[in-house]
Design a protein around this motif. Structure first.
Motif, PDB file in Angstrom:
ATOM      1  N   ILE A 446      37.539  35.906  40.781  1.00 50.37           N
ATOM      2  CA  ILE A 446      37.805  35.988  42.223  1.00 50.37           C
ATOM      3  C   ILE A 446      39.104  35.263  42.575  1.00 50.37           C
ATOM      4  O   ILE A 446      39.916  35.756  43.373  1.00 50.37           O
ATOM      5  CB  ILE A 446      36.617  35.397  43.010  1.00 50.37           C
ATOM      6  CG1 ILE A 446      35.385  36.289  42.859  1.00 50.37           C
ATOM      7  CG2 ILE A 446      36.975  35.210  44.483  1.00 50.37           C
ATOM      8  CD1 ILE A 446      34.113  35.679  43.406  1.00 50.37           C
ATOM      9  N   THR A 447      39.309  34.107  41.976  1.00 51.39           N
ATOM     10  CA  THR A 447      40.515  33.316  42.257  1.00 51.39           C
ATOM     11  C   THR A 447      41.775  34.078  41.852  1.00 51.39           C
ATOM     12  O   THR A 447      42.795  34.036  42.557  1.00 51.39           O
ATOM     13  CB  THR A 447      40.447  31.956  41.552  1.00 51.39           C
ATOM     14  OG1 THR A 447      39.297  31.240  42.028  1.00 51.39           O
ATOM     15  CG2 THR A 447      41.696  31.135  41.808  1.00 51.39           C
ATOM     16  N   LYS A 448      41.735  34.781  40.735  1.00 47.66           N
ATOM     17  CA  LYS A 448      42.887  35.583  40.306  1.00 47.66           C
ATOM     18  C   LYS A 448      43.252  36.623  41.366  1.00 47.66           C
ATOM     19  O   LYS A 448      44.432  36.849  41.657  1.00 47.66           O
ATOM     20  CB  LYS A 448      42.581  36.289  38.978  1.00 47.66           C
ATOM     21  CG  LYS A 448      42.513  35.388  37.762  1.00 47.66           C
ATOM     22  CD  LYS A 448      42.095  36.185  36.528  1.00 47.66           C
ATOM     23  CE  LYS A 448      41.908  35.281  35.320  1.00 47.66           C
ATOM     24  NZ  LYS A 448      41.414  36.040  34.126  1.00 47.66           N
ATOM     25  N   ILE A 449      42.248  37.264  41.924  1.00 43.23           N
ATOM     26  CA  ILE A 449      42.507  38.313  42.924  1.00 43.23           C
ATOM     27  C   ILE A 449      43.056  37.704  44.205  1.00 43.23           C
ATOM     28  O   ILE A 449      44.012  38.228  44.812  1.00 43.23           O
ATOM     29  CB  ILE A 449      41.228  39.122  43.194  1.00 43.23           C
ATOM     30  CG1 ILE A 449      40.768  39.829  41.911  1.00 43.23           C
ATOM     31  CG2 ILE A 449      41.452  40.140  44.308  1.00 43.23           C
ATOM     32  CD1 ILE A 449      39.436  40.549  42.025  1.00 43.23           C
ATOM     33  N   ILE A 450      42.476  36.596  44.647  1.00 39.70           N
ATOM     34  CA  ILE A 450      42.974  35.936  45.868  1.00 39.70           C
ATOM     35  C   ILE A 450      44.414  35.479  45.672  1.00 39.70           C
ATOM     36  O   ILE A 450      45.255  35.640  46.571  1.00 39.70           O
ATOM     37  CB  ILE A 450      42.066  34.748  46.237  1.00 39.70           C
ATOM     38  CG1 ILE A 450      40.698  35.252  46.713  1.00 39.70           C
ATOM     39  CG2 ILE A 450      42.716  33.888  47.327  1.00 39.70           C
ATOM     40  CD1 ILE A 450      39.703  34.157  47.030  1.00 39.70           C
ATOM     41  N   MET A 451      44.727  34.944  44.496  1.00 38.34           N
ATOM     42  CA  MET A 451      46.093  34.487  44.235  1.00 38.34           C
ATOM     43  C   MET A 451      47.085  35.644  44.245  1.00 38.34           C
ATOM     44  O   MET A 451      48.220  35.494  44.728  1.00 38.34           O
ATOM     45  CB  MET A 451      46.145  33.748  42.897  1.00 38.34           C
ATOM     46  CG  MET A 451      45.439  32.406  42.904  1.00 38.34           C
ATOM     47  SD  MET A 451      45.484  31.589  41.283  1.00 38.34           S
ATOM     48  CE  MET A 451      47.240  31.222  41.142  1.00 38.34           C
ATOM     49  N   LYS A 452      46.696  36.801  43.720  1.00 41.49           N
ATOM     50  CA  LYS A 452      47.580  37.969  43.754  1.00 41.49           C
ATOM     51  C   LYS A 452      47.856  38.350  45.208  1.00 41.49           C
ATOM     52  O   LYS A 452      48.998  38.681  45.567  1.00 41.49           O
ATOM     53  CB  LYS A 452      46.945  39.140  43.000  1.00 41.49           C
ATOM     54  CG  LYS A 452      47.794  40.416  43.006  1.00 41.49           C
ATOM     55  CD  LYS A 452      47.129  41.516  42.198  1.00 41.49           C
ATOM     56  CE  LYS A 452      47.891  42.836  42.302  1.00 41.49           C
ATOM     57  NZ  LYS A 452      49.238  42.770  41.667  1.00 41.49           N
TER      58      LYS A 452
END
Length: 562
Positions: A446-452
């Motif tokens: 989830i964090t990867k997607i939010i960071m993108k």
């Protein structure tokens, strides 16, 4: 280039993160862990966690019934970032797990993000602003207020929406009527006749806890269930048995003081123990595949164990040992359960219940069993239908999932719900082993997607309906290979005997971890605030060359992919 273009270069370096507001629902394991994951990996965000209870912990705060414990080895039911060498036993009780979660919050200073006694009542996506609009109730003040966020993370869990069984006349009973998930602190069962309905994970823990103290225990079963041998026996039969034989614990699985001290002073041995037990848990999946050699061996071993533990009592064996495959229902160690059923003050009943009367339980045979108390160990609502309205671009998820098979992308995203993520959603590996490690992996995903989204100025992301359809098709075609799809009443199928397996991942734990390593960006629908998709490239500089940064990082690990 079009000379009339109104495009202007952003005066910011590549790597600048857009400020976002994140709301998480629930401060159980998933909720408290995502706080730490976000804080370690990204920046320029606000984050609040709304927890409906007066304390963190989720399931482990709410469940306090006698015998309540984890059925996963303690040293694997912990966050990898916060190991605990002082677990008192192989399967720790709820109080100890709750204390551990409180320790995690205090050690990592997570409480500042959490608002206790606050429950989200309503959530609606506003496409124009790219925000979730929330109605939040302050449970102490009794007031409701509005909040808005860019990303909504649903960590409300799967084992907290408890339900009474659908039995005629249930609430006409004049004695103590108790649900396992709402055990009253002042309930005394000593010298009483107590009925325990249900032999799921809670029931098999409650029965041996009550049996020595009650006058009589009436245990009512709807269906048989596989009870695994004690984990100490499983470990003794594993390839790592020579190493595990050096670990000191008693017959009840309690570690000696000297063993806990050794774990604290010898981190290398402690780390090896954790990895060895984790590997044992991870190795179980092949035994769940229909017709596999592992499945046949497992069935033979557990049948022999149960037969011996039930003293070869034909009546109990017929009632308890299933004819469906091992793993069709969630299997539990059931420490002391089978032995308790052989005691003279225990009556096992497999006859169906006609109704509950003021005096007790009337069976379909007409027999009335008079009891002082009824304990309903009958589980939770596992339909995945939200407890409050969650309204996306195609309506209320409550209505959508109420009338169809719950379908999610990689278990954590739902079509037509932009910027919405759920932990342990449909078809997550929640029956495969420790959910603690599982929630760590989904938090990183989830964090990867939010960071993108922060990096590229993306205002909304959602999985495409086509991707979810294909993923669901794969699940539906894979599940018949497994014991989970066999004919037995199971919460894996929302309490149904036959039907789609909605609660489990189509593969092993390792398969799920591997699947989440690299997000499939092509499966998502994106919406950006920028007119030009490359506006985030900015002014030609990078945040990686800012003062204090390691601008030559690529020389440190020349063979790394990133």
């Amino acid at each position: 280039m079009d000379a009339k273009s109104d495009y202007a270069v952003k005066e910011q370096p590549l790597g600048t993160l857009r400020r976002v507001r994140i709301v998480t629902i629930g401060a159980g394991m998933s909720g408290i862990n995502i706080i730490r994951t976000l804080r370690l990996n990204t920046s320029n965000f606000e984050h609040v966690v709304y927890e409906k209870n007066e304390e963190i912990g989720g399931t482990w705060f709410e469940n306090r019934y006698p015998g309540c414990a984890c059925d996963i080895p303690s040293h694997n039911y912990q966050f990898s970032h916060t190991p605990n060498p002082e677990w008192s036993c192989v399967f720790s009780e709820s109080d100890e797990i709750q204390s551990y979660l409180q320790h995690v919050c205090d050690k990592h200073e997570l409480r500042e993000y959490i608002k206790l006694s606050h429950s989200v009542q309503h959530a609606q996506w506003d496409e124009e602003s790219g925000k979730w609009i929330l109605k939040v109730k302050d449970e102490v003040a009794g007031t409701t207020f509005e909040d808005r966020c860019d990303f909504l993370l649903d960590a409300s869990g799967i084992l907290n929406d408890w339900k009474w069984p659908d039995i005629k006349g249930l609430h006409s009973f004049k004695g103590d009527l108790i649900h396992s998930a709402r055990w009253p602190k002042d309930f005394s069962y000593a010298e009483k006749t107590v009925a325990v309905i249900g032999n799921g994970s809670s029931g098999v823990q409650i029965v041996p806890a009550l049996q020595p103290t009650v006058k009589k225990l009436v245990h009512i079963l709807r269906s048989p269930t596989w009870i695994s041998p004690p984990h100490t026996q499983v470990m003794a039969a594993s390839p790592a048995a020579p190493f595990l034989s050096t670990i000191q614990f008693d017959a009840q699985g309690r570690f000696t003081e000297s063993q806990m001290e050794e774990f604290k002073t010898d981190p290398q041995k402690y780390g090896k123990f954790v990895k060895v037990v984790e590997a044992i848990v991870n190795s179980r999946f092949p035994s769940l595949l229909n017709g596999s050699p592992e499945a046949m061996i497992t069935r033979q071993i557990i049948t022999q164990y149960m037969t011996h533990a039930l003293n070869q009592d034909e009546t109990l064996m017929k009632a308890l040992i299933p004819d469906f495959p091992v793993g069709c229902r969630r299997m539990t160690p059931g420490v002391g359960y089978l032995d308790a059923l052989t005691k003279p003050n225990v009556q096992t009943v497999i006859t169906g219940i006609e109704e509950i009367c003021p005096e007790g339980i009337k069976l379909v045979t007409g027999e009335l069993i008079v009891v002082d108390a009824i304990v309903c160990a009958t589980g939770f609502n596992l339909s995945f239908v939200p407890r409050f309205p969650i309204i996306g671009t195609s309506g209320n998820l409550q209505d959508i999932w109420k009338d169809s098979v719950p379908a999610a992308y990689m278990s954590c995203m739902v079509p037509n719900l932009p910027n919405y993520f759920t932990f342990l959603g449909p078809n997550a590996p929640i029956g495969h082993g420790s959910v603690v490690t599982i929630t760590e992996h989904i938090a990183k995903y989830i964090t990867k997607i939010i960071m993108k989204c922060q990096l590229e100025d993306i205002t909304s992301v959602r999985p495409s309906p086509e991707a979810v359809k294909d993923f669901s098709e794969h699940i539906a075609n894979f599940m018949p290979r497994t014991a989970w799809s066999a004919s037995c009443s199971s919460w894996f199928k929302n309490g149904k005997k036959d039907g789609p397996v909605t609660a489990l991942h189509p593969g092993s734990r390792i398969h799920w971890f591997h699947m989440l390593e690299l997000p499939r960006w092509e499966d998502f629908e994106w919406k950006s605030a920028a007119k030009n998709r490359f506006a985030y490239l900015g002014n030609g500089l990078s945040t990686k060359e800012a003062p204090g940064q390691n601008s030559t990082w690529y020389l440190d690990a020349p063979d790394a992919l990133w």
